[in-house]
Design a protein around this motif. Structure first.
Motif, PDB file in Angstrom:
ATOM      1  N   UNK A 194       0.855  -1.216  -0.122  1.00 40.60           N
ATOM      2  CA  UNK A 194      -0.018  -0.049  -0.007  1.00 40.60           C
ATOM      3  C   UNK A 194       0.699   1.291  -0.190  1.00 40.60           C
ATOM      4  N   UNK A 195       1.996   1.193   0.834  1.00 43.23           N
ATOM      5  CA  UNK A 195       2.906   2.263   0.788  1.00 43.23           C
ATOM      6  C   UNK A 195       3.635   2.600  -0.440  1.00 43.23           C
ATOM      7  N   UNK A 196       4.092   1.672  -0.901  1.00 44.18           N
ATOM      8  CA  UNK A 196       4.760   1.670  -2.252  1.00 44.18           C
ATOM      9  C   UNK A 196       3.774   2.160  -3.277  1.00 44.18           C
ATOM     10  N   UNK A 197       2.485   2.160  -3.422  1.00 43.87           N
ATOM     11  CA  UNK A 197       1.570   2.427  -4.211  1.00 43.87           C
ATOM     12  C   UNK A 197       1.363   3.865  -4.342  1.00 43.87           C
ATOM     13  N   UNK A 198       1.038   4.086  -3.015  1.00 44.85           N
ATOM     14  CA  UNK A 198       1.021   5.536  -2.499  1.00 44.85           C
ATOM     15  C   UNK A 198       1.925   6.579  -2.777  1.00 44.85           C
ATOM     16  N   UNK A 199       3.275   6.009  -2.728  1.00 41.21           N
ATOM     17  CA  UNK A 199       4.428   6.769  -3.027  1.00 41.21           C
ATOM     18  C   UNK A 199       4.685   6.707  -4.553  1.00 41.21           C
TER      19      UNK A 199
END
Ligand SMILES: Nc1ccn([C@@H]2O[C@H](COP(=O)(O)OP(=O)(O)OP(=O)(O)O)[C@@H](O)[C@H]2O)c(=O)n1
Ligand SMILES: C[C@](O)(CO)[C@H](O)COP(=O)(O)O
Length: 270
Positions: free
Chosen positions: A263-268
């Motif tokens: 989720x964090x990778x996608x958000x960034x």
């Protein structure tokens, strides 16, 4: 060459899951390979440990007529993608290993292939032990997962109807053999060929075949653990349930962490 091979994995890594035993010490009427731990059949735990390991390319499952239908049904239901063959084993564990080696030979497997031979009834083997077994074969042609003995081991011989101590090895040198036991295909196949003519050949594990018949070949120790339990008798089930509960808790935490990272990778935007 070996470093390169390790990075690129140029040889097949084949897991042989031995599930052709008759469970005489457990309950011959209730094959232990099919008994559930944490709602999953023991044989499925073992197959999945190798399915999950990205470095394992193929799996061969060895069965007997009593469990064949049950195990084939479980494999179909789960859709294990790496299981290439389900073959018949033999009367003793070594016969079952030999059956797998023969089939691999007929299939034209290269001598350099890495073969990991595992007891189906050690359902809770760790990924670290599998990885270390594969790595050990870059330095050695044979290795076994083993766990340092916490007891002093006594070697005995018969004296009439009693056993007496023959010698007491230093405890630091004593280990309990576990599985997987891993080999370059050429080494284990040759060891079994040498052993084939010996009428007193009844080894309880595969490393012994190398130790006895190829004594110049060192066999490396790979770290095992208390949790790599072999389900041998009914009394082992509660311990196996306890270990499975903690393994599942760990897996759930890892999955949650992985989901969070995704989720964090996608958000960034990465
Ligand atoms: N002829 C045999 C005997 C054993 N095994 C496998 O080797 C492992 C050894 O564990 P063990 O506890 O000895 O299993 P069993 O042979 O089934 O048990 P027992 O000796 O009590 O009959 C098990 O996964 C078993 O299925 C096998 O594939 N073929
Ligand atoms: C291979 C093994 O699991 C190592 O501990 C063990 O030797 C199997 O022996 P068993 O007599 O078939 O239980």
């Amino acid at each position: 060459m070996q470093e390169e091979e390790k990075k690129q994995q140029t040889v097949p890594v084949v897991a042989v899951v031995l599930a052709a035993g008759f469970g005489t010490r457990f309950d011959p009427e209730n094959p232990k390979q099919l008994v559930c731990i944490a709602d999953k059949p023991i044989v499925c735990w073992s197959i999945e440990a190798f399915e999950r390991n990205s470095r394992v390319s193929d799996i061969v499952v060895v069965v007997n007529p009593k469990v064949r239908d049950g195990i084939e049904g479980l494999i179909d239901e789960a859709g294990y993608g790496k299981v290439r063959m389900v073959i018949d084993g033999g009367a003793e564990r070594a016969d079952s290993t030999m059956a797998a080696l023969d089939v691999l030979k007929q299939a034209g497997i290269p001598e350099s292939a890495k073969i990991l031979i595992h007891d189906a009834v050690r359902p809770l083997v760790s990924q670290e032990s599998i990885d270390e077994s594969i790595d050990a074969l870059d330095e050695f042609s044979a290795a076994t997962v083993a766990f340092a003995s916490t007891d002093t081991i006594l070697l005995t011989h018969d004296a009439g109807d009693r056993k007496v101590i023959a010698s007491v090895p230093d405890r630091a040198d004593t280990f309990r053999a576990q599985t997987p036991q891993s080999f370059r295909f050429g080494t284990i196949h040759h060891a079994y060929e040498l052993a084939a003519g010996d009428p007193d050949f009844h080894p309880t594990d595969d490393t012994r075949v190398v130790v006895d018949y190829m004594p110049d070949e060192p066999v490396a120790i790979v770290s095992g653990s208390e949790t790599n339990l072999k389900v041998t008798t009914l009394a082992d089930l509660p311990t196996a349930e306890r270990i499975a509960a903690s393994v599942m808790h760990q897996l759930t935490k890892e999955e949650a962490r992985e989901r969070m990272h995704a989720i964090l990778r996608e958000a960034m935007g990465r």
